[in-house]
Motif scaffolding. Sequence first.
Motif, PDB file in Angstrom:
ATOM      1  N   VAL A 254      11.893  53.188  64.401  1.00 37.14           N
ATOM      2  CA  VAL A 254      12.803  52.094  64.063  1.00 37.14           C
ATOM      3  C   VAL A 254      12.315  50.793  64.692  1.00 37.14           C
ATOM      4  O   VAL A 254      12.274  49.743  64.036  1.00 37.14           O
ATOM      5  CB  VAL A 254      14.235  52.419  64.530  1.00 37.14           C
ATOM      6  CG1 VAL A 254      15.105  51.161  64.519  1.00 37.14           C
ATOM      7  CG2 VAL A 254      14.848  53.492  63.643  1.00 37.14           C
ATOM      8  N   GLU A 257       9.382  49.394  62.878  1.00 40.80           N
ATOM      9  CA  GLU A 257       9.786  48.757  61.623  1.00 40.80           C
ATOM     10  C   GLU A 257      10.409  47.394  61.884  1.00 40.80           C
ATOM     11  O   GLU A 257      10.112  46.406  61.204  1.00 40.80           O
ATOM     12  CB  GLU A 257      10.772  49.662  60.872  1.00 40.80           C
ATOM     13  CG  GLU A 257      10.137  50.859  60.196  1.00 40.80           C
ATOM     14  CD  GLU A 257       9.273  50.429  59.026  1.00 40.80           C
ATOM     15  OE1 GLU A 257       9.822  49.957  58.007  1.00 40.80           O
ATOM     16  OE2 GLU A 257       8.034  50.556  59.130  1.00 40.80           O
ATOM     17  N   GLU A 385      18.828  53.898  61.042  1.00 42.40           N
ATOM     18  CA  GLU A 385      17.626  54.012  60.207  1.00 42.40           C
ATOM     19  C   GLU A 385      17.811  53.366  58.828  1.00 42.40           C
ATOM     20  O   GLU A 385      16.964  52.551  58.411  1.00 42.40           O
ATOM     21  CB  GLU A 385      17.222  55.487  60.101  1.00 42.40           C
ATOM     22  CG  GLU A 385      16.643  56.010  61.419  1.00 42.40           C
ATOM     23  CD  GLU A 385      16.509  57.516  61.453  1.00 42.40           C
ATOM     24  OE1 GLU A 385      15.627  58.027  62.172  1.00 42.40           O
ATOM     25  OE2 GLU A 385      17.311  58.208  60.791  1.00 42.40           O
ATOM     26  N   PRO A 386      18.889  53.670  58.097  1.00 45.66           N
ATOM     27  CA  PRO A 386      19.043  52.975  56.805  1.00 45.66           C
ATOM     28  C   PRO A 386      19.319  51.480  56.958  1.00 45.66           C
ATOM     29  O   PRO A 386      18.902  50.683  56.094  1.00 45.66           O
ATOM     30  CB  PRO A 386      20.229  53.694  56.144  1.00 45.66           C
ATOM     31  CG  PRO A 386      20.920  54.423  57.244  1.00 45.66           C
ATOM     32  CD  PRO A 386      19.875  54.743  58.251  1.00 45.66           C
ATOM     33  N   THR A 388      17.928  49.570  59.160  1.00 48.44           N
ATOM     34  CA  THR A 388      16.599  48.998  59.378  1.00 48.44           C
ATOM     35  C   THR A 388      15.822  48.903  58.065  1.00 48.44           C
ATOM     36  O   THR A 388      15.165  47.891  57.777  1.00 48.44           O
ATOM     37  CB  THR A 388      15.818  49.845  60.396  1.00 48.44           C
ATOM     38  OG1 THR A 388      16.532  49.863  61.637  1.00 48.44           O
ATOM     39  CG2 THR A 388      14.420  49.286  60.628  1.00 48.44           C
ATOM     40  N   GLN A 389      15.919  49.944  57.271  1.00 43.37           N
ATOM     41  CA  GLN A 389      15.218  49.924  55.976  1.00 43.37           C
ATOM     42  C   GLN A 389      15.723  48.788  55.098  1.00 43.37           C
ATOM     43  O   GLN A 389      14.933  48.098  54.433  1.00 43.37           O
ATOM     44  CB  GLN A 389      15.411  51.272  55.280  1.00 43.37           C
ATOM     45  CG  GLN A 389      14.707  52.425  55.977  1.00 43.37           C
ATOM     46  CD  GLN A 389      15.117  53.787  55.436  1.00 43.37           C
ATOM     47  OE1 GLN A 389      15.886  53.882  54.480  1.00 43.37           O
ATOM     48  NE2 GLN A 389      14.614  54.850  56.055  1.00 43.37           N
ATOM     49  N   ARG A 390      17.041  48.570  55.091  1.00 47.63           N
ATOM     50  CA  ARG A 390      17.599  47.486  54.271  1.00 47.63           C
ATOM     51  C   ARG A 390      17.169  46.123  54.805  1.00 47.63           C
ATOM     52  O   ARG A 390      16.867  45.199  54.033  1.00 47.63           O
ATOM     53  CB  ARG A 390      19.121  47.595  54.243  1.00 47.63           C
ATOM     54  CG  ARG A 390      19.640  48.768  53.424  1.00 47.63           C
ATOM     55  CD  ARG A 390      21.125  48.657  53.179  1.00 47.63           C
ATOM     56  NE  ARG A 390      21.904  48.718  54.410  1.00 47.63           N
ATOM     57  CZ  ARG A 390      22.370  49.851  54.933  1.00 47.63           C
ATOM     58  NH1 ARG A 390      22.107  51.019  54.351  1.00 47.63           N
ATOM     59  NH2 ARG A 390      23.092  49.835  56.036  1.00 47.63           N
ATOM     60  N   VAL A 392      14.398  45.378  56.486  1.00 41.32           N
ATOM     61  CA  VAL A 392      12.976  45.168  56.189  1.00 41.32           C
ATOM     62  C   VAL A 392      12.786  44.849  54.713  1.00 41.32           C
ATOM     63  O   VAL A 392      12.041  43.928  54.339  1.00 41.32           O
ATOM     64  CB  VAL A 392      12.151  46.401  56.595  1.00 41.32           C
ATOM     65  CG1 VAL A 392      10.711  46.286  56.090  1.00 41.32           C
ATOM     66  CG2 VAL A 392      12.172  46.581  58.111  1.00 41.32           C
ATOM     67  N   ALA A 393      13.487  45.592  53.856  1.00 38.80           N
ATOM     68  CA  ALA A 393      13.371  45.338  52.418  1.00 38.80           C
ATOM     69  C   ALA A 393      13.879  43.944  52.072  1.00 38.80           C
ATOM     70  O   ALA A 393      13.270  43.240  51.245  1.00 38.80           O
ATOM     71  CB  ALA A 393      14.156  46.397  51.640  1.00 38.80           C
ATOM     72  N   ARG A 404       5.388  41.391  54.865  1.00 40.49           N
ATOM     73  CA  ARG A 404       6.102  41.364  56.136  1.00 40.49           C
ATOM     74  C   ARG A 404       5.561  40.272  57.028  1.00 40.49           C
ATOM     75  O   ARG A 404       4.375  39.979  57.025  1.00 40.49           O
ATOM     76  CB  ARG A 404       5.986  42.723  56.843  1.00 40.49           C
ATOM     77  CG  ARG A 404       6.548  43.881  56.012  1.00 40.49           C
ATOM     78  CD  ARG A 404       6.469  45.185  56.772  1.00 40.49           C
ATOM     79  NE  ARG A 404       6.969  46.281  55.923  1.00 40.49           N
ATOM     80  CZ  ARG A 404       7.156  47.518  56.362  1.00 40.49           C
ATOM     81  NH1 ARG A 404       6.894  47.816  57.609  1.00 40.49           N
ATOM     82  NH2 ARG A 404       7.612  48.436  55.544  1.00 40.49           N
TER      83      ARG A 404
END
Length: 408
Positions: A254, A257, A385-386, A388-390, A392-393, A404
């Motif tokens: 995490v 990311e 975790e989700p 963080t994914q959102r 970054v996206a 990035r």
Amino acid sequence: MSLEYITDTLGALHPDATVGPSVSDESVRYLVIPSAARPALVLPADSSAQAASACRSYAKPQGVRARGRTAILAGVFASGLGNIVFRDHILVGPSRTPGLDEILSELLNAEVALAFPVGKVRSNRKPVVQAISETGVVLAFVKLGVDDLTDALVEHEAAALGHLGSLDLGIVRIPRLLAAGEWHGRRFLVSEALAPTKKRRSDSGQALIRAMRDLARADGVSRGPFAELAWWGGVTRAVETLPSTAPALRLQRVCAELATIGQSPVAGGSWHGDWNRGNFAVQGDGVLVWDWERFTQGVPLGWDALHLALGEIVPRGGAPTPQRAAQLMSDVSSLIRPLGAAPGTEALVAALYLVELGTRMLADRQAELGVAMGAIDRWLLPVLEPMTQRLVAGFEAQSPLGIRGAEA
């Protein structure tokens, strides 16, 4: 185990003394309540006023029933019936080495007795000792380290109190640091006792928000990439040194990311670090706040409000469900904006808070002691975790080149 903790603590408070159920006629007597089998408080046995005062001070009750139980318990001791109702005593024999009670009596210029709670088993559990005058006035609190972790926390709190004492904290009231140093190989601090009164502010909700904001801004406010905050460098180093468990490896991923969007801006300031219902009282002309061992500068603004809100959804002795934690983290604008968080940064501030909390839980090895909140793989990581994914996206989508920030 709790009884062992009590005897170890009494041995630390009275070095070189013999501790046991019967020692000698010259012993200092302590009363364990409600019993040695289920200990909650250790009180001075020879003074009803001191024992009653200790009960009132340590309870910090919030609910009506809790306040009622505390009033009854204090009343039992104030009436002189404490030694009849509660029968389990521990005695501390005389010693050639001065006890902490003698040292504090000299420091405070008053004869004092000592009392302390037993508390739950946690990696950061340490004696928090009251120094109580003969008339039942709580004059000071003492924190005493018992290992490397708690030594570091005590030393950090002493430094924090010294630093904060030189700042304008607005309506925040903190205990004054009276002494700090080493006691028989362990760190200690002595702070004055903040004395909550029964008088509450009519605007307690607004006062609490103002107090958090005053503290957040007391050392100044910065605005810039979160990767440039002093906190981020410290937490990433801490994550890298965690034992290689599955939760730690997930937290490291995490952080890696999040590091790719490290140029994302946030407002930074200070936070208390453990703003919960047991650590403050909104009264009189300010907000009394104690337990500063987690105070940190250079963190995203808004964390204290977020920490308090998370604590409100944690069941007693448990941990929040991932669903409730996710719901809280997805709707934090009203919590953190009043403290200075900029619009559009709320999700990032919440994710970084979870990184801080998860790192703390793993570094303190709370899960190994059976603390439910310490099992971050069951509730915190499934939320973080989700998120963080959102984040970054979203950052990649806003980048002109679709790449990035760390790779541009």
